[in-house]
Design a protein around this motif. Structure first.
Motif, PDB file in Angstrom:
ATOM      1  N   CYS A  68      -6.582  -4.752   3.333  1.00 30.50           N
ATOM      2  CA  CYS A  68      -7.672  -5.794   3.232  1.00 30.50           C
ATOM      3  C   CYS A  68      -7.924  -5.961   1.846  1.00 30.50           C
ATOM      4  O   CYS A  68      -8.544  -7.033   1.345  1.00 30.50           O
ATOM      5  N   HIS A  69      -7.571  -5.197   0.824  1.00 30.86           N
ATOM      6  CA  HIS A  69      -7.661  -5.371  -0.524  1.00 30.86           C
ATOM      7  C   HIS A  69      -7.058  -6.661  -1.149  1.00 30.86           C
ATOM      8  O   HIS A  69      -5.911  -7.004  -0.678  1.00 30.86           O
ATOM      9  N   ARG A  70      -7.771  -7.315  -2.001  1.00 30.18           N
ATOM     10  CA  ARG A  70      -7.335  -8.734  -2.208  1.00 30.18           C
ATOM     11  C   ARG A  70      -6.115  -8.621  -3.257  1.00 30.18           C
ATOM     12  O   ARG A  70      -5.238  -9.589  -3.276  1.00 30.18           O
ATOM     13  N   MET A  71      -5.878  -7.566  -4.135  1.00 31.34           N
ATOM     14  CA  MET A  71      -4.900  -7.440  -5.021  1.00 31.34           C
ATOM     15  C   MET A  71      -3.573  -7.053  -4.068  1.00 31.34           C
ATOM     16  O   MET A  71      -2.469  -6.985  -4.731  1.00 31.34           O
ATOM     17  N   LYS A  72      -3.590  -6.536  -2.845  1.00 34.92           N
ATOM     18  CA  LYS A  72      -2.558  -5.925  -2.307  1.00 34.92           C
ATOM     19  C   LYS A  72      -1.325  -6.807  -2.073  1.00 34.92           C
ATOM     20  O   LYS A  72      -0.043  -6.355  -2.562  1.00 34.92           O
ATOM     21  N   PRO A  73      -1.414  -7.956  -1.610  1.00 36.13           N
ATOM     22  CA  PRO A  73      -0.208  -8.708  -1.483  1.00 36.13           C
ATOM     23  C   PRO A  73       0.640  -9.028  -2.906  1.00 36.13           C
ATOM     24  O   PRO A  73       1.805  -8.945  -3.002  1.00 36.13           O
TER      25      PRO A  73
ATOM     26  N   GLU B 268       5.136  -2.281 -17.575  1.00 37.25           N
ATOM     27  CA  GLU B 268       4.508  -2.800 -16.505  1.00 37.25           C
ATOM     28  C   GLU B 268       4.022  -1.827 -15.580  1.00 37.25           C
ATOM     29  O   GLU B 268       2.952  -1.499 -15.066  1.00 37.25           O
ATOM     30  N   GLN B 269       5.015  -0.740 -15.092  1.00 41.71           N
ATOM     31  CA  GLN B 269       4.748   0.098 -13.951  1.00 41.71           C
ATOM     32  C   GLN B 269       3.646   1.029 -14.066  1.00 41.71           C
ATOM     33  O   GLN B 269       2.779   0.879 -13.266  1.00 41.71           O
ATOM     34  N   PRO B 270       3.331   1.728 -15.206  1.00 39.13           N
ATOM     35  CA  PRO B 270       2.155   2.571 -15.439  1.00 39.13           C
ATOM     36  C   PRO B 270       0.905   1.735 -15.184  1.00 39.13           C
ATOM     37  O   PRO B 270       0.214   2.265 -14.430  1.00 39.13           O
ATOM     38  N   ARG B 271       0.891   0.657 -15.484  1.00 35.77           N
ATOM     39  CA  ARG B 271      -0.301  -0.068 -15.301  1.00 35.77           C
ATOM     40  C   ARG B 271      -0.440  -0.674 -13.767  1.00 35.77           C
ATOM     41  O   ARG B 271      -1.414  -0.247 -13.074  1.00 35.77           O
ATOM     42  N   LEU B 272       0.643  -1.060 -13.077  1.00 36.12           N
ATOM     43  CA  LEU B 272       0.617  -1.314 -11.777  1.00 36.12           C
ATOM     44  C   LEU B 272       0.247  -0.124 -10.850  1.00 36.12           C
ATOM     45  O   LEU B 272      -0.454  -0.208  -9.837  1.00 36.12           O
ATOM     46  N   MET B 273       0.791   1.206 -11.159  1.00 32.06           N
ATOM     47  CA  MET B 273       0.735   2.367 -10.613  1.00 32.06           C
ATOM     48  C   MET B 273      -0.814   2.687 -10.875  1.00 32.06           C
ATOM     49  O   MET B 273      -1.302   3.168  -9.730  1.00 32.06           O
ATOM     50  N   HIS B 274      -1.229   2.521 -11.861  1.00 25.16           N
ATOM     51  CA  HIS B 274      -2.579   2.742 -11.958  1.00 25.16           C
ATOM     52  C   HIS B 274      -3.427   1.751 -11.185  1.00 25.16           C
ATOM     53  O   HIS B 274      -4.458   2.421 -10.386  1.00 25.16           O
ATOM     54  N   SER B 275      -3.348   0.660 -10.922  1.00 26.33           N
ATOM     55  CA  SER B 275      -4.063  -0.201 -10.310  1.00 26.33           C
ATOM     56  C   SER B 275      -3.882   0.258  -8.783  1.00 26.33           C
ATOM     57  O   SER B 275      -4.739  -0.115  -8.071  1.00 26.33           O
ATOM     58  N   HIS B 276      -2.490   0.449  -8.347  1.00 27.27           N
ATOM     59  CA  HIS B 276      -2.446   1.293  -7.124  1.00 27.27           C
ATOM     60  C   HIS B 276      -3.222   2.019  -6.736  1.00 27.27           C
ATOM     61  O   HIS B 276      -3.968   2.208  -5.743  1.00 27.27           O
ATOM     62  N   ALA B 277      -3.141   2.968  -7.658  1.00 23.08           N
ATOM     63  CA  ALA B 277      -4.259   4.178  -7.260  1.00 23.08           C
ATOM     64  C   ALA B 277      -5.525   3.790  -7.067  1.00 23.08           C
ATOM     65  O   ALA B 277      -6.246   4.409  -6.396  1.00 23.08           O
TER      66      ALA B 277
END
Length: 346
Positions: free
Chosen positions: A69-74, A3-12
């Motif tokens: 403010c990003h909707r994905m943040k929480p 999961e992590q690489p995907r998440l990190m990618h979306s984080h970036a």
DNA sequence: TCTGATGATTGCCT
DNA sequence: AGGCAATCATCAGA
């Protein structure tokens, strides 16, 4: 873990979205297509880091705001917190549940017993009372020592409470500070309330170990004070003249059997304002010293014998009893100084 | 400061 | 448990 690489990618992706301070190709999230282009990008980022100014800090604030403010943040942070929980924190968590420290309990109990912690005891400590009982006789001196002890104990108590308050205040201030800091940081990095809670308990543990040191040194101070006070019982005071007279009177009037009964000892103790144990000590010492050197005590013996005879005569003349306590062993007689320890009458 | 006196403590005995 | 004997520790006077 995949999961992590995907998440990190979306984080970036969240982080870079629409940022005004980054080069256009970074905002697009594609980077260069060839090796030279990538090197150029990295070089740009490094250049930006190296040249951070007040203005770029403002930009960082703007970026932070955009991130919040990003909707994905929480959702993203929740997942990241969960992962952290499952890895690092769970390992620490296993070590957290500690049984109450027996040493700390002992210190607490002692401080409580001595009246240092808890409600102040009006009459001073148990040690003072014990020592007061042990030292018996000299009442005025004893109470003076007692009050001295109490004064010193209350001084220790005061210092202890002041220090404790200081530590508690510092602990609270530090905890609040760290909590605020973590809450603030939780806006830009995944920190769960549980983690904050854990951090608070770590801080409290650290401070309680400092408190334990304080308790330990306070206990030591009390122990030193206590031993010094209890040693004071060895600081003997000679009995007053009247007490010595009464004891000698009894001794020489019962020279053939200078072993007062328990009742007689009590009566003598009362008359002399000393303890029964002191009476026993006195008679023990007197017997042994008399026996060792009868010659030296001859004069004293004769004097008391004469005095007893006179008082006995007076007593019989007035039809009342003799002055000496209870045992009328040699009453009326003229006790000759011929004490023989082997010939006890018992 | 020294020294004898004296109250307290300790270990052993009966 | 109470007493004895030795000893300690302190007091108090010279």
């Amino acid at each position: 873990m995949d999961e992590q690489p995907r998440l990190m990618h979306s984080h970036a992706g969240v982080g870079m979205a629409g940022h005004p301070g980054l080069p256009q190709h970074m905002q697009e999230g594609t980077g260069g297509t060839d090796g030279d282009g990538r090197k150029q990008d990295i070089g740009d980022i490094l250049q930006q880091i190296m040249t951070i100014t007040d203005q770029s800090l403002d930009e960082a604030q703007a970026r932070k705001h955009a991130l919040n403010c990003h909707r994905m943040k929480p959702a993203l942070f929740n997942v990241l917190c969960e992962i952290k929980e499952k890895t690092v924190l769970s390992i620490r968590g296993a070590q957290e549940e500690e049984p109450p420290d027996p040493q700390l309990m002992r210190l607490d109990n002692m401080l409580l017993a001595e009246g240092v912690s808890g409600p102040e005891k009006g009459g001073g400590s148990a040690a003072a009372a014990a020592a007061a009982a042990a030292s018996g006789g000299a009442g005025a001196d004893n109470s003076a020592e007692h009050s001295d002890y109490r004064a010193k104990l209350s001084q220790i108590r005061q210092i202890y409470h002041t220090e404790l308050e200081k530590y508690e205040q510092a602990c609270n201030e530090f905890t609040t500070h760290v909590m605020n800091l973590l809450r603030e940081q939780s806006r830009t990095r995944p920190i769960s309330p549980k983690e904050i809670e854990r951090m608070v308990s770590i801080i409290h543990r650290k401070f309680s170990s400092i408190q334990m040191q304080l308790k330990q040194s306070t206990c030591e101070a009390v122990m030193i004070l206590r031993s010094r006070f209890l040693d004071a019982r060895r600081k003997r005071r000679n009995f007053n003249k009247q007490a010595t007279e009464i004891l000698n009177e009894y001794f020489y009037s019962h020279l053939s059997n200078p072993y007062p009964s328990e009742e007689a000892k009590e009566e003598l103790a009362k008359k002399c304002s000393i303890t029964v144990a002191q009476v026993s000590n006195w008679f023990g010492n007197k017997r042994i010293r008399y026996k060792k050197n009868i010659g030296k005590f001859q004069e004293e013996a004769n004097m008391y014998a004469a005095r007893t005879a006179v008082s006995a005569t007076n007593a019989s003349a007035h039809g009342s009893q003799a002055n000496s306590p209870s045992t009328p062993n040699s009453a009326g007689g003229y006790p000759s100084p011929c004490y023989q320890p082997d010939r006890r009458i018992q």
